[in-house]
Design an enzyme around this catalytic site. Structure first.
Site: not given
Ligand code: DX5
Ligand code: ZN
Length: 236
Positions: A8, A33, A35, A37, A66, A68, A159, A164-165, A167, A193-195, A216
């Site tokens: 991403s 990817h 993102d 938003m 993606h 959002m 998810m 939204g963010f 990290g 996706d996420g963490g 991240s």
């Molecule tokens: C969150 C995004 C993710 C995000 C993942 O809303 O959809 O794609 O960028 O970031 P990390 O890998 O840092 O959790």
């Molecule tokens: Zn994403």
């Protein structure tokens, strides 16, 4: 299953996006990817079709958009025209929202009952243009919502953080959702996706996911190629 690594660009230096996607490519990443938003579906604003088209010029890798955003159907064509190979829409945009997240500014958006015909219509529009259709689900929305659309999608994106963010911390409830999907006999791609990082990815793959999305973990590493190789080694 082979692991597909998707990076991403949300954690990239937006002033040097071309270099960031070239770094992904050099490091053995499979997909980019993006993102998207809108400050309404999620409390953050990122990028749209214009920047997606700019990224398209600098990589041959498939691009996953993606979305959002509210009313994602209105933007499917714009992202495909910009060069997206896969378009992901959130189920939470198709169905009545829970009372607690109905008003403007209340997050995360969640639903209990899916408007299947409305979602299927948009998924078919994506496929009719020869692109992969992905359905995406927030941590709080029950995975059973997806039962009636599984044969309409190329991928499900689960998810593992509230969107939204970058990290944020991985939410293990994603694992149960992956296992539920595989138990239904779903054989196509399951993305998470996420963490996602060295600590969380093994359980994600073990549960049955085959697409690992990372922002991240990849971009903050000193060894980008090593990150990709480590994730890909989790596959069989
Ligand atoms: C969150 C995004 C993710 C995000 C993942 O809303 O959809 O794609 O960028 O970031 P990390 O890998 O840092 O959790
Ligand atoms: Zn994403």
């Amino acid at each position: 299953m082979e692991v597909i690594v998707s990076t991403s660009i949300l954690s990239a230096d937006f002033g040097k996006l071309a270099e960031a996607v070239e770094l992904c490519e050099r490091s053995g990443v499979d997909r980019i990817h993006v993102d998207v938003m809108d400050g309404h579906f999620v409390p953050n604003i990122t990028i749209g079709p214009v920047v997606t088209a700019a990224v398209r010029k600098y990589t041959k890798l498939p691009i996953a958009a993606h979305l959002m955003i509210e009313n994602p159907g209105d933007y499917i064509d714009a992202f495909i025209d910009a060069g997206a190979d896969l378009v992901g829409v959130h189920v939470e945009c198709y169905g009545e929202r829970r009372v607690a997240c109905r008003a403007y500014g209340q997050y995360p958006k969640e639903i209990d009952v899916l408007d299947v015909p409305a979602l299927v219509k948009d998924l078919r529009r994506i496929r009719a243009r020869g692109k992969q259709a992905c359905v995406t689900i927030n941590p709080g929305t029950p995975v059973e919502c997806l039962a009636q659309v599984l044969n309409e999608v190329d991928a499900v994106l689960i998810m593992s953080v509230n969107p939204g963010f970058s990290g944020q911390k991985f939410m293990p409830s994603a694992l149960t959702k992956i296992m539920w999907l595989r138990a239904q006999g779903f054989k196509r791609d399951i993305a998470v996706d996420g963490g996602v990082n060295a600590e969380t990815a093994p359980a994600v793959v073990k549960a049955g996911a085959n697409v690992l999305i990372t922002a991240s973990y990849f971009f903050s590493s000193q060894d980008h190629r090593g990150v990709v190789e480590a994730l890909k080694r989790l596959g069989s």
